[in-house]
Design a protein around this motif. Structure first.
Motif, mmCIF file in Angstrom:
data_model
loop_
_atom_site.group_PDB
_atom_site.id
_atom_site.type_symbol
_atom_site.label_atom_id
_atom_site.label_comp_id
_atom_site.label_asym_id
_atom_site.label_seq_id
_atom_site.Cartn_x
_atom_site.Cartn_y
_atom_site.Cartn_z
ATOM 1 N N ALA A 1 -4.413 4.666 12.272
ATOM 2 C CA ALA A 1 -5.033 3.877 13.345
ATOM 3 C C ALA A 1 -4.029 2.923 13.991
ATOM 4 C CB ALA A 1 -6.221 3.096 12.798
ATOM 5 N N GLY A 2 -2.909 2.691 13.322
ATOM 6 C CA GLY A 2 -1.844 1.881 13.919
ATOM 7 C C GLY A 2 -2.072 0.392 13.797
ATOM 8 N N GLY A 3 -1.566 -0.334 14.811
ATOM 9 C CA GLY A 3 -1.658 -1.780 14.796
ATOM 10 C C GLY A 3 -0.559 -2.457 13.991
ATOM 11 N N TYR A 4 0.550 -1.763 13.774
ATOM 12 C CA TYR A 4 1.656 -2.343 12.999
ATOM 13 C C TYR A 4 2.562 -3.172 13.903
ATOM 14 C CZ TYR A 4 0.181 0.981 9.436
ATOM 15 O OH TYR A 4 -0.558 1.682 8.520
ATOM 16 N N ASP B 1 0.872 -1.179 0.000
ATOM 17 C CA ASP B 1 0.000 0.000 0.000
ATOM 18 C C ASP B 1 0.903 1.221 0.000
ATOM 19 O OD1 ASP B 1 -1.993 1.910 0.363
ATOM 20 O OD2 ASP B 1 -2.080 1.586 2.532
ATOM 21 N N LEU B 2 1.110 1.823 -1.162
ATOM 22 C CA LEU B 2 1.996 2.981 -1.303
ATOM 23 C C LEU B 2 1.217 4.265 -1.076
ATOM 24 C CD1 LEU B 2 4.672 4.346 -2.088
ATOM 25 C CD2 LEU B 2 3.969 4.138 -4.496
ATOM 26 N N GLN B 3 1.679 5.052 -0.114
ATOM 27 C CA GLN B 3 1.060 6.333 0.209
ATOM 28 C C GLN B 3 2.085 7.446 -0.042
ATOM 29 O OE1 GLN B 3 -2.131 6.813 1.556
ATOM 30 N NE2 GLN B 3 -2.582 4.620 1.445
ATOM 31 N N ILE B 4 1.735 8.392 -0.919
ATOM 32 C CA ILE B 4 2.593 9.560 -1.121
ATOM 33 C C ILE B 4 2.123 10.619 -0.137
ATOM 34 C CG2 ILE B 4 3.414 11.299 -2.735
ATOM 35 C CD1 ILE B 4 4.322 8.406 -3.337
ATOM 36 N N ALA B 5 2.860 10.745 0.942
ATOM 37 C CA ALA B 5 2.436 11.628 2.038
ATOM 38 C C ALA B 5 3.624 11.913 2.938
ATOM 39 C CB ALA B 5 1.312 10.969 2.838
ATOM 40 N N ASP B 6 3.457 12.904 3.796
ATOM 41 C CA ASP B 6 4.443 13.240 4.823
ATOM 42 C C ASP B 6 4.384 12.159 5.905
ATOM 43 O OD1 ASP B 6 5.556 14.291 7.268
ATOM 44 O OD2 ASP B 6 5.491 16.276 6.366
ATOM 45 N N GLY B 7 5.490 11.476 6.136
ATOM 46 C CA GLY B 7 5.506 10.390 7.105
ATOM 47 C C GLY B 7 5.137 10.831 8.503
ATOM 48 N N ALA B 8 5.566 12.034 8.890
ATOM 49 C CA ALA B 8 5.260 12.528 10.236
ATOM 50 C C ALA B 8 3.771 12.785 10.396
ATOM 51 C CB ALA B 8 6.051 13.802 10.519
ATOM 52 N N GLU B 9 3.136 13.300 9.348
ATOM 53 C CA GLU B 9 1.693 13.529 9.408
ATOM 54 C C GLU B 9 0.927 12.216 9.356
ATOM 55 O OE1 GLU B 9 0.199 16.428 10.022
ATOM 56 O OE2 GLU B 9 2.236 17.203 10.275
ATOM 57 N N PHE B 10 1.394 11.286 8.547
ATOM 58 C CA PHE B 10 0.732 9.983 8.438
ATOM 59 C C PHE B 10 0.741 9.255 9.779
ATOM 60 C CE2 PHE B 10 0.637 5.421 7.819
ATOM 61 C CZ PHE B 10 -0.349 5.235 6.869
ATOM 62 N N PHE C 1 7.708 12.588 16.805
ATOM 63 C CA PHE C 1 7.535 11.536 15.796
ATOM 64 C C PHE C 1 7.650 10.156 16.433
ATOM 65 C CE2 PHE C 1 9.430 8.455 12.881
ATOM 66 C CZ PHE C 1 8.450 8.419 11.893
ATOM 67 N N TYR C 2 8.666 9.965 17.274
ATOM 68 C CA TYR C 2 8.853 8.656 17.907
ATOM 69 C C TYR C 2 7.663 8.303 18.802
ATOM 70 C CZ TYR C 2 13.733 9.027 16.361
ATOM 71 O OH TYR C 2 14.879 9.152 15.616
ATOM 72 N N GLY C 3 7.114 9.299 19.485
ATOM 73 C CA GLY C 3 5.949 9.048 20.322
ATOM 74 C C GLY C 3 4.753 8.594 19.510
ATOM 75 N N HIS C 4 4.531 9.249 18.366
ATOM 76 C CA HIS C 4 3.435 8.839 17.488
ATOM 77 C C HIS C 4 3.703 7.447 16.915
ATOM 78 C CE1 HIS C 4 1.492 12.640 17.847
ATOM 79 N NE2 HIS C 4 2.434 13.317 17.214
ATOM 80 N N ALA C 5 4.966 7.142 16.614
ATOM 81 C CA ALA C 5 5.305 5.825 16.077
ATOM 82 C C ALA C 5 5.021 4.731 17.107
ATOM 83 C CB ALA C 5 6.769 5.786 15.656
ATOM 84 N N LYS C 6 5.336 4.995 18.375
ATOM 85 C CA LYS C 6 5.042 3.993 19.396
ATOM 86 C C LYS C 6 3.544 3.732 19.479
ATOM 87 C CE LYS C 6 5.179 2.550 24.118
ATOM 88 N NZ LYS C 6 5.647 2.714 25.496
ATOM 89 N N ARG C 7 2.749 4.777 19.416
ATOM 90 C CA ARG C 7 1.302 4.607 19.475
ATOM 91 C C ARG C 7 0.785 3.774 18.307
ATOM 92 N NH1 ARG C 7 -2.669 6.570 16.904
ATOM 93 N NH2 ARG C 7 -1.357 8.066 15.801
ATOM 94 N N ALA C 8 1.491 3.830 17.171
ATOM 95 C CA ALA C 8 1.061 3.105 15.974
ATOM 96 C C ALA C 8 1.481 1.637 15.983
ATOM 97 C CB ALA C 8 1.613 3.789 14.727
ATOM 98 N N LEU C 9 2.246 1.225 16.986
ATOM 99 C CA LEU C 9 2.683 -0.172 17.073
ATOM 100 C C LEU C 9 1.619 -1.039 17.746
ATOM 101 C CD1 LEU C 9 6.408 0.171 18.239
ATOM 102 C CD2 LEU C 9 5.638 -0.782 16.047
ATOM 103 N N ALA C 10 1.534 -2.282 17.297
ATOM 104 C CA ALA C 10 0.748 -3.285 18.000
ATOM 105 C C ALA C 10 1.487 -3.650 19.293
ATOM 106 C CB ALA C 10 0.568 -4.518 17.120
ATOM 107 N N PRO C 11 0.816 -4.306 20.245
ATOM 108 C CA PRO C 11 1.509 -4.746 21.462
ATOM 109 C C PRO C 11 2.748 -5.575 21.115
ATOM 110 C CG PRO C 11 -0.853 -5.010 21.724
ATOM 111 C CD PRO C 11 -0.628 -4.614 20.288
#
Length: 284
Positions: A149-152, A135-144, A174-184
């Protein structure tokens, strides 16, 4: 050497430079975000530079892409969904999609990088852009990362250096948002430059990771065109995947049926054995 005509000179660092001979210039154009060039070199094949800094080469990209992908995926052992931030050349998607994943989401800010990588560096992506699981998204990674919804299970930050468009990908927010996007028990891995030359970059990332994750560290790999010593990759997780044992890794790799140019279970574990100067950066 005083006459550098016919050479691509990288001046990422204030008092150190490296140069690659330009046997042929295949592409040279400035996009809305950065200047893209593709040259041919006798040792490294086709080479992509962004604003004069080497990003990927045909000959040694396998080291970088294998280590930033297979270390977290084999450590996790059951990943189904992967998020790649950056990686417009397609190499990270290529390696991730070798695993039986359900989906790989790739977020690249510059469509120009994707387009000319398909045309001028097709061996890097090796068909990854045509895989229906991508799934290719052309977007700003920080905004994405803020909106997802996460779950990665695994997030791979395949960023440029922390200047220009890539700078925001090295921030605590950015790192804080990335952690929220992770699955357990998910795993976040990041490109953190060459610590001998860019120590503050790695130290800043690990400092942020320690405030976010139960397990924060880094691992290393030597990539010839990323000069100045081994490259560091940040590691953050609330799980214990970094403690995976050699027999378990060997069994997972054997079951996958995959073969690699650099990655092995033994290299996987050894990459976390850090030299003294890197340990000092993490302490500081």
């Amino acid at each position: 050497m005083t006459d550098m005509t016919g050479w691509s000179v990288e001046r990422l660092h204030a008092d150190y430079a490296q140069a690659l001979k330009e046997d042929r210039v295949l592409y040279d154009s400035k996009t809305d975000h950065q200047r893209l060039r593709v040259i041919e070199n006798g040792t490294f094949g086709r080479v992509l530079t962004l604003d004069g800094v080497v990003q990927v080469t045909e000959r040694d990209n396998f080291i970088y892409h294998e280590m930033l992908t297979h270390v977290p995926l084999f450590a996790h052992g059951a990943a189904r969904r992967v998020l790649i931030i950056g990686g417009g050349d397609g190499g990270m998607a290529r390696e991730a999609l070798r695993h039986p994943l359900d989906q790989v989401t790739m977020v690249e800010i510059d469509s120009g990088v994707v387009d000319f990588s398909k045309e001028y560096l097709p061996s890097i992506s090796a068909g990854a852009f045509d895989d229906p699981r991508l799934d290719l998204q052309i977007a700003d990674g920080a905004e994405f990362i803020k909106a997802t919804a996460g779950g990665y299970d695994v997030i791979i930050v395949d960023s440029t250096d922390p200047v220009g468009p890539g700078e925001v990908l090295f921030t605590d927010h950015f790192y804080g948002h990335a952690k929220r996007a992770l699955a357990p028990d998910g795993i976040l891995v990041t490109q953190n430059g060459v610590p001998f030359m860019q120590g503050s970059e790695l130290a800043g990332t690990i400092r942020a990771f320690r405030s976010l994750f139960a397990d924060a560290s880094c691992y290393l790999a030597g990539v010839p065109t990323y000069a100045g010593g081994p490259m560091a990759f940040g590691w953050g997780s609330d799980g214990d995947a970094r403690q995976v044992t050699l027999p378990v890794l060997q069994a997972r790799v054997a079951a996958s049926g995959l073969e690699f140019g650099y990655y092995t279970p033994e290299v996987h574990l050894a990459a976390f054995a850090l030299p003294g100067y890197v340990q000092a950066l993490l302490r500081d």
